[in-house]
Design a protein around this motif. Structure first.
Motif, PDB file in Angstrom:
ATOM      1  N   ARG A 107       0.716  -0.946  -0.126  1.00 54.78           N
ATOM      2  CA  ARG A 107       0.156   0.225   0.154  1.00 54.78           C
ATOM      3  C   ARG A 107       0.959   1.488   0.298  1.00 54.78           C
ATOM      4  O   ARG A 107       0.400   2.626  -0.664  1.00 54.78           O
ATOM      5  N   THR A 138      -7.141   2.043  -4.150  1.00 57.14           N
ATOM      6  CA  THR A 138      -6.252   2.592  -3.786  1.00 57.14           C
ATOM      7  C   THR A 138      -6.581   4.243  -4.880  1.00 57.14           C
ATOM      8  O   THR A 138      -5.492   5.307  -4.655  1.00 57.14           O
ATOM      9  N   ASP A 143      -7.210   6.419  -1.783  1.00 58.55           N
ATOM     10  CA  ASP A 143      -5.911   6.856  -0.876  1.00 58.55           C
ATOM     11  C   ASP A 143      -5.408   7.296  -1.708  1.00 58.55           C
ATOM     12  O   ASP A 143      -5.051   8.934  -1.105  1.00 58.55           O
TER      13      ASP A 143
END
Length: 406
Positions: free
Chosen positions: A291, A320, A323
């Protein structure tokens, strides 16, 4: 008299049964530590630990005689986990430290509640409660809890030298339960003992750092860590403190729970080498490292055009993408509405299915093998760039274009 009466966890019949089994016939068992602290602060109680005058062998004998499961999870330190209807309760015999080396302790079992309290770390963690909920304070924990002051029991430097992880626990507990500046005596002792951090296992340091970053009000405490020279010592680099503050503000505004790995990325990851360094220094899990590596690839501008955002969503996936949006918003201090719009776009978008299949190329004479795979890849790139068109006509154009570019 301070009491826990009315605390939800105290009404659990499984807890009542364990206390009934372990109390009496010359032995006494009390609730200790986090359950008492959290109940007094009206914070959810996640686990209930017990302290007892009974020797571990006696704890095991009583539990098994009552039909309960007794697991020797830490016999050397007097801990037996008693399990009832799937609920575990850690039961630890009263003890004193005989010898410590900054990481491990040799203990002697005893029956003195004050001695047991005095070997613990912070006053707010050394509160006991009887089965009826009466709180027993032997070290001034109630006053410190009322003041939201994280204070070591006795001499702070001595407490730290017993276990150097207590330096990080000081910051973590302050971020979670404290208000105002750190206790001056505790911080001074931590600075004096800072070299002891190098002897700790990376796994223990990782656990404490992620718990600290998971605290809702972590940023001011992390800044205090940085000012005292601990952040660079732990992470091996300078932290982005303003970015961490902005991310915490975004999480609150969006109603998101604190995300410790994302916070770590904002704080300490700019390039892939940063992620690799943190993996080694903190012994991160593979998923955590992956990550961080993904976030090191770059942030996403929250105000990008929908077509570009959809292309990234398709390639990265919702998690993702979100994020990287939050990473970008924290780093660049973008308006909240922009971040909200980008996250809403991700949440409401259903990724389309690539309509081109190998059969479409086989029908046109392309043979199985690397050329076929390359043609499919070219078609997918063109499909994404065109905005994910569907239908037979679109498929025909994509296949034709991919073959022409071969």
């Amino acid at each position: 008299m301070t009491t826990l009466q009315g605390a939800p966890f105290l009404a659990d019949p499984r807890l009542a049964r364990v206390l009934e089994v372990l109390n009496g016939a010359g032995e006494e068992t009390r609730i200790v530590g986090g359950a008492v602290r959290n109940a007094l602060l009206c914070v959810p109680v996640k686990e209930v630990d017990l302290a007892t005058t009974a020797h571990p062998d006696e704890t095991t004998r009583r539990a098994e005689a009552a039909g309960l499961k007794a697991v020797p999870t830490g016999i050397a330190h007097g801990t037996v986990t008693v399990v009832i209807d799937g609920a575990p309760f850690e039961v630890t015999t009263l003890r004193e430290d005989v010898e410590t080396d900054g990481r491990h302790a040799v203990v002697r079992f005893g029956r003195d509640w004050l001695h047991d309290a005095q070997r613990r770390d912070f006053t707010m963690n050394a509160l006991f409660a009887t089965p009826d909920g009466t709180v027993i304070d032997l070290v001034g924990g109630l006053a410190d809890l009322d003041a939201r002051k994280v204070r070591f029991i006795g001499d702070p430097e001595r407490r730290i030298r017993e276990d150097y992880l207590r330096i990080l626990r000081l910051f973590r507990f302050h971020a979670t339960y404290g208000t105002g500046p750190l206790d001056a005596a505790a911080l001074t002792a931590a600075i004096r003992c800072r070299a002891g951090l190098s002897g700790l296992s990376r796994e223990r340091v990782r656990a404490e750092m992620l718990k600290l970053l998971a605290a809702p009000d972590a940023p001011p405490t992390v800044e205090a860590m940085s000012d005292a020279g601990f952040l660079t010592r732990v992470l091996g680099g300078v932290g982005d403190l303003p970015g961490l503050r902005r991310l915490a503000g975004l999480e609150r505004a969006l109603g998101h729970a604190p995300d410790p790995v994302l916070r770590l990325a904002v704080l300490a990851v700019r390039v892939a080498e940063d992620a690799d360094r943190l993996r080694e220094r903190l012994r991160l899990t593979n998923d955590e490292h992956r990550r961080l590596l993904s976030l090191a690839e770059g942030a996403i501008a929250a105000d990008m055009a929908p077509r570009a955002a959809h292309a990234l969503l398709y390639r990265l996936g919702r998690t993702t993408f979100a994020d990287r949006v939050l990473l970008g918003a924290a780093r660049k201090d973008v308006p909240l509405r922009n971040a909200q719009a980008a996250l809403a776009l991700a949440e409401g978008w259903e990724p389309p299915v690539f309509p081109v299949r190998a059969a479409h190329f086989l029908e046109r004479g392309l043979k199985p093998g690397p050329d076929l795979g390359a043609a499919l890849a070219r078609a997918e790139v063109a499909w994404i760039a065109a905005g994910f068109p569907q239908g037979e006509e679109a498929v025909a154009e994509l296949v034709k274009g991919a073959m022409e570019r071969a």
